[in-house]
Design an enzyme around this catalytic site. Structure first.
Site, PDB file in Angstrom:
ATOM      1  N   LYS A   1       1.470   4.506   1.355  1.00  0.00           N
ATOM      2  CA  LYS A   1       2.611   5.184   2.561  1.00  0.00           C
ATOM      3  C   LYS A   1       3.233   3.781   2.935  1.00  0.00           C
ATOM      4  CE  LYS A   1       0.452   8.399   0.383  1.00  0.00           C
ATOM      5  NZ  LYS A   1      -0.726   7.776   0.333  1.00  0.00           N
TER       6      LYS A   1
ATOM      7  N   CYS B   1       0.835  -1.269  -0.549  1.00  0.00           N
ATOM      8  CA  CYS B   1       0.084   0.064  -0.040  1.00  0.00           C
ATOM      9  C   CYS B   1       0.726   1.557   0.209  1.00  0.00           C
ATOM     10  CB  CYS B   1      -1.229  -0.005   1.161  1.00  0.00           C
ATOM     11  SG  CYS B   1      -2.070  -1.262   1.119  1.00  0.00           S
TER      12      CYS B   1
ATOM     13  N   SER C   1      -4.734  10.405  -5.511  1.00  0.00           N
ATOM     14  CA  SER C   1      -4.248   9.458  -6.076  1.00  0.00           C
ATOM     15  C   SER C   1      -3.069   8.678  -7.070  1.00  0.00           C
ATOM     16  CB  SER C   1      -5.831   8.630  -6.160  1.00  0.00           C
ATOM     17  OG  SER C   1      -5.259   7.043  -6.398  1.00  0.00           O
TER      18      SER C   1
END
Length: 555
Positions: A123, A121, A468
């Protein structure tokens, strides 16, 4: 190499330390073995992490078999998808630095000898890599792998499609009943979201940097291939420890140039403008926006993965994965760089091959002659702004129109839902940067509505926030300086003409320098939105997005 764990295990004065290690199940003979940190971001909330305990068991079994003692601990992991569109979106970017700090704290305080990172994912992978760079120990990463794409009426769908379907419902192109049926099928199981968002971009770049074994990035979450890579990684960390190969030997300036080249060539996430500089900073290197733009101008785009093209991560895996991309790009790469295999990139690629030239094109037949990542500058963004040009319709590569200014993401979403945005407008979203947000929220709810409502060829979006990795459309982010710091975006008013010229790398507001200066003289910084907690600390310490939005070491 010398074992740091001897600080815990050797000498009469360490009797109490040994007693505590016996309490966790170690035996006397174990105390002569290396202690290997297994930093796992498993939790029961995030789809990209729900399966990671299976991978950690494979890692730990091979560490034990190779003569080490695996000691596992968890880090936090936030799901950007679940955080979208509400106050929770302020937290993912600050979590990156907290993750890095937590790994440093655990490894340093317990004198561990080497590090295996298991993460997925947006971060989370960067946070783990920042920690590895900072610690400079023998280190290897196992990324969790993509989830399978969803299937609806015979069509492969991803979370990007899911969000744009919401916009389609708003304008009557899709019924709520159809949306309900789609949402049950869009995310069929564990893994990082099955498109080239930030999660899978960073997995690909972790492999490119040399921090994972080959094929790790595209091996899907629940496959036997992924479990085997995890098992091999546990064995390999012991070889790295034996040879004294540490992260700083792998994370070289040349490796970061390779990562930017690959990022440009695959149409990766613009969030890498934040993450690569933050990782590089931990090994004493500086990466600025100009380097991204220089490399992207000279790198053809050879892959087009959803949301910027028709292919899926599954297609890329079948086409040969990251090694196929690296093999194709090898004339543009520094291949004499060390990797966690203990070999150079050139040696790793000796048997790599492209198995599908429709997915990974040849250099002389690219999707685009330039790379996907573009840096814009002008009087609206003196320090720069970023856009993924591969995700922009050709009709919007050059665009000018009147500004419609919003002080937050919520205001912009409301305007779209009320049909208050018309053709040619440029939506300007400000006070969403690292300090003003705080936390530099993603504007994905806005972009998804924009595209789903069919406005992606007539309306542009400019923000000091970010997007995003799955965003597509004429969306320009990271405008620096941000509004909260007194950047020119702070004084744009409704009706000002915004001029966007992506091929020429320009972003301007049609105002004279004297008019911008006059407005800035009358501008006053607004009060902070958050006055306590982690977001307040982040707002006080965060660098500009043009420099990676990482926490400053010094005030």
């Amino acid at each position: 190499m010398e074992l740091r764990s001897r600080e815990l295990t050797d000498g009469t004065d360490r009797a109490a330390h040994r007693a505590l290690l016996y309490a966790i199940g170690l035996h006397k003979q174990d105390l002569s073995k290396p202690l290997i940190a297994i930093a796992n971001s498993w939790n029961e909330i995030v789809p990209g992490h729900i399966h990671l305990r299976t991978l950690s068991e494979a890692v730990k079994a091979s560490v034990r078999a190779a003569g080490g003692i695996p000691l596992e601990f968890d880090t936090i992991a936030l799901c950007d998808g679940l955080c979208q569109g509400h106050a929770g979106m302020s937290y993912p970017l600050p979590s990156r630095d907290l993750i890095a700090d937590s790994i440093e704290l655990m490894v340093k305080s317990h004198c561990l000898d080497a590090l295996v990172m298991i993460a997925s994912c947006d971060k989370v992978v960067p946070g783990h890599l920042m920690a590895a760079a900072r610690l400079n120990l023998p280190s290897i990463m196992v990324t969790g792998g993509p989830m399978e794409p969803g299937i609806y009426q015979g069509r492969q769908i991803t979370l990007t499609d899911m969000r744009e379907f919401i916009g389609a419902v708003e304008v009557g192109k899709l019924t709520k009943e159809e949306l309900s049926e789609i949402e049950e099928k869009a995310c069929p199981g564990p893994g990082s979201c099955s498109m080239l968002g930030t999660a899978n971009t960073m997995a690909i770049l972790a492999e490119t940097l040399g921090m994972t074994l080959p094929h790790c990035a595209t091996a899907h979450a629940l496959t036997e291939q992924k479990r085997q890579i995890a098992h091999q990684s546990g064995t390999q960390i012991m070889h790295l420890l034996e040879k004294g190969i540490t992260s700083s030997q792998i994370l070289s300036k040349e490796a970061f140039r390779n990562a930017i080249t690959v990022d440009s060539a695959i149409g990766g996430s613009t969030n890498t403008f934040l993450h690569l500089p933050a990782i590089a900073k931990e090994v004493g290197l500086r990466i600025d926006l100009d380097l991204f733009d220089e490399i992207s101008r000279n790198t053809p785009q050879i892959a087009a993965i959803k949301p910027s093209g028709p292919s899926t991560l599954k297609d890329l895996d079948y086409a040969g994965g990251v090694p196929a991309i690296l093999k194709t790009l090898s004339p543009l790469l520094e291949t004499n760089v060390l990797t966690v295999t203990g070999k150079t990139l050139e040696e790793n690629l000796s048997n790599a091959a492209v198995k599908n030239n429709h997915v990974v094109r040849e250099l002389n037949n690219p999707f685009r002659k330039e790379g996907a990542l573009t840096v814009l500058r002008g009087n609206l963004a003196p320090e720069g702004a970023v856009v993924k040009q591969s995700a922009v319709d050709e009709r919007m590569l050059r665009h000018s129109g009147p500004a419609r200014v919003f002080e937050s993401m919520e205001e912009a979403v409301g305007a779209l839902q009320q049909r208050d945005i018309v053709d040619d407008m440029v939506m300007v979203l400000r006070y969403e940067g690292p300090k003003g947000g705080p936390g530099m929220r993603e504007m994905h709810m806005v972009t998804s509505l924009l595209m789903g409502m069919g406005l992606g060829t007539s309306v542009a979006l400019v923000t000091d926030g970010r997007f995003s990795g799955s965003t597509r459309g004429p969306c320009i982010g990271h405008v620096s300086p941000e509004a909260f710091e007194g950047g020119p975006i702070a004084v744009v008013t409704d009706g000002d003409i915004i001029e966007i010229d992506i091929p020429s790398r320009k972003l301007n507001v049609r105002l004279s320098d004297s008019e911008i200066s006059r407005r800035l003289e009358n501008w006053r910084q607004p009060p902070p939105k958050v006055r306590s907690g982690v977001l307040r600390r982040y707002a006080l310490l965060a660098e500009s997005s043009s420099r990676g939005a990482y926490l400053k070491d010094e005030l």
